[in-house]
Scaffold this active site. Sequence first.
Site, mmCIF file in Angstrom:
data_model
loop_
_atom_site.group_PDB
_atom_site.id
_atom_site.type_symbol
_atom_site.label_atom_id
_atom_site.label_comp_id
_atom_site.label_asym_id
_atom_site.label_seq_id
_atom_site.Cartn_x
_atom_site.Cartn_y
_atom_site.Cartn_z
ATOM 1 N N LYS A 60 -41.542 24.056 -17.598
ATOM 2 C CA LYS A 60 -41.682 24.482 -19.004
ATOM 3 C C LYS A 60 -42.896 23.803 -19.642
ATOM 4 C CE LYS A 60 -37.640 22.981 -20.457
ATOM 5 N NZ LYS A 60 -37.021 22.486 -19.219
ATOM 6 N N ARG A 137 -31.303 23.420 -27.117
ATOM 7 C CA ARG A 137 -30.554 23.178 -25.881
ATOM 8 C C ARG A 137 -29.087 23.575 -26.047
ATOM 9 N NH1 ARG A 137 -34.407 19.913 -23.240
ATOM 10 N NH2 ARG A 137 -33.519 18.525 -21.726
ATOM 11 N N ARG A 171 -41.965 14.575 -9.364
ATOM 12 C CA ARG A 171 -42.771 14.530 -10.594
ATOM 13 C C ARG A 171 -43.333 13.125 -10.835
ATOM 14 N NH1 ARG A 171 -40.376 17.426 -15.561
ATOM 15 N NH2 ARG A 171 -38.505 16.278 -15.005
ATOM 16 N N ARG A 215 -40.602 9.171 -14.122
ATOM 17 C CA ARG A 215 -39.691 9.120 -15.267
ATOM 18 C C ARG A 215 -38.372 8.470 -14.861
ATOM 19 N NH1 ARG A 215 -39.533 14.970 -18.198
ATOM 20 N NH2 ARG A 215 -37.329 14.420 -18.226
ATOM 21 N N ARG A 226 -28.458 16.218 -15.020
ATOM 22 C CA ARG A 226 -29.214 17.005 -16.003
ATOM 23 C C ARG A 226 -29.110 18.500 -15.678
ATOM 24 N NH1 ARG A 226 -34.700 14.510 -15.143
ATOM 25 N NH2 ARG A 226 -35.488 16.081 -16.571
HETATM 26 P P1 AMP Z 1 -36.589 16.949 -21.056
HETATM 27 O O1 AMP Z 1 -37.906 16.253 -20.911
HETATM 28 O O2 AMP Z 1 -36.667 18.224 -21.849
HETATM 29 O O3 AMP Z 1 -35.864 17.104 -19.739
HETATM 30 O O4 AMP Z 1 -35.689 15.980 -21.962
HETATM 31 C C1 AMP Z 1 -35.383 14.660 -21.566
HETATM 32 C C2 AMP Z 1 -34.097 14.231 -22.227
HETATM 33 O O5 AMP Z 1 -34.268 14.213 -23.665
HETATM 34 C C3 AMP Z 1 -32.915 15.136 -21.990
HETATM 35 O O6 AMP Z 1 -32.246 14.871 -20.760
HETATM 36 C C4 AMP Z 1 -32.038 14.822 -23.196
HETATM 37 O O7 AMP Z 1 -31.372 13.584 -23.046
HETATM 38 C C5 AMP Z 1 -33.061 14.634 -24.309
HETATM 39 N N1 AMP Z 1 -33.336 15.911 -25.009
HETATM 40 C C6 AMP Z 1 -34.506 16.612 -25.030
HETATM 41 N N2 AMP Z 1 -34.405 17.711 -25.777
HETATM 42 C C7 AMP Z 1 -33.130 17.735 -26.251
HETATM 43 C C8 AMP Z 1 -32.405 18.627 -27.092
HETATM 44 N N3 AMP Z 1 -32.950 19.740 -27.602
HETATM 45 N N4 AMP Z 1 -31.100 18.312 -27.368
HETATM 46 C C9 AMP Z 1 -30.523 17.207 -26.884
HETATM 47 N N5 AMP Z 1 -31.153 16.322 -26.078
HETATM 48 C C10 AMP Z 1 -32.447 16.575 -25.755
#
Ligand code: AMP
Length: 280
Positions: A60, A137, A171, A215, A226
């Site tokens: 994404k 989300r 990654r 990360r 996740r």
């Molecule tokens: P991502 O980089 O999008 O995978 O986000 C990393 C982490 O940030 C996720 O595993 C969640 O813990 C938190 N996070 C990111 N976006 C959201 C969202 N819209 N709602 C809730 N938690 C989020």
Amino acid sequence: MAAISRLTKPSSLSSFPRLWRSITTTTTTAQSPPSTLSRRSDLSSRSTQWVFLGCPGVGKGTYASRLSKLLGVPHIATGDLVRHELSSSGPLSTQLADIVNKGQLVSDEIIISLLSKRLEVGETKGESGFILDGFPRTIRQAEILEGVTDIGLVVNLRLPEQALIEKCLGRRVCNQCGKNFNVATIDIKGENGKPGISMAPLSPPAQCASKMITRADDTEEVVKERLRVYSEMSQPLEEFYRSRGKLLEFDLPGGIPESWPKLLEVLNLDEQEEKLTATA
Ligand code: AMP
């Protein structure tokens, strides 16, 4: 404005008014559903307000960031906002680390607050439009977003689960410029009529090579959690946008060289034309 007046303001989301103010300033009229995309002519007259959905690791960030440059709108990734908060010594940091490192979702209240602040900063810089990545989300987040603005298009990127796990584990992020790279070589054979998929590693340029970090939430255990959390939440969210005629499903055919031109094609975008427009 009709959508805005329909919304019942959620009392639990203390920072919601700020999101409301920021986001409503960029409200546009409804855009065509994906089946009748005619982006080029539409985009010249109004700001893009798109959402990117897709499992962790699907890419994404990569595609949203490329499109944001092409279309001249900010790419806003809520995961980046969370990681930025984590890297600070603010009061939220410890609370967030615990949640993120378990692969779970941060509360709607915290995410809305972070997004709201980001939109406010953008507003002061004169930004308009956005490509959201990682938000919404949950259905609750989608409803809140729908209550304050009109999203033109929701692109749902898809890859087989095996590729997602390998991509997350491979990654690497440059700790200076923040760009994502990947050391994984993915070669999944096609089966049961489904095509195979190959993706070459995405190597960093020389200036980033010595600054690669992994990360904290890209460990196998956390990635699986996740993915589990995502698949639990994603079906209702996809249905939410499908039922509104806004969902564009896109099965990535491979890495960036194969996927990027195809994505531009389905979006009716022309990279050359956009670049010329941007520099005109
Ligand atoms: P991502 O980089 O999008 O995978 O986000 C990393 C982490 O940030 C996720 O595993 C969640 O813990 C938190 N996070 C990111 N976006 C959201 C969202 N819209 N709602 C809730 N938690 C989020």
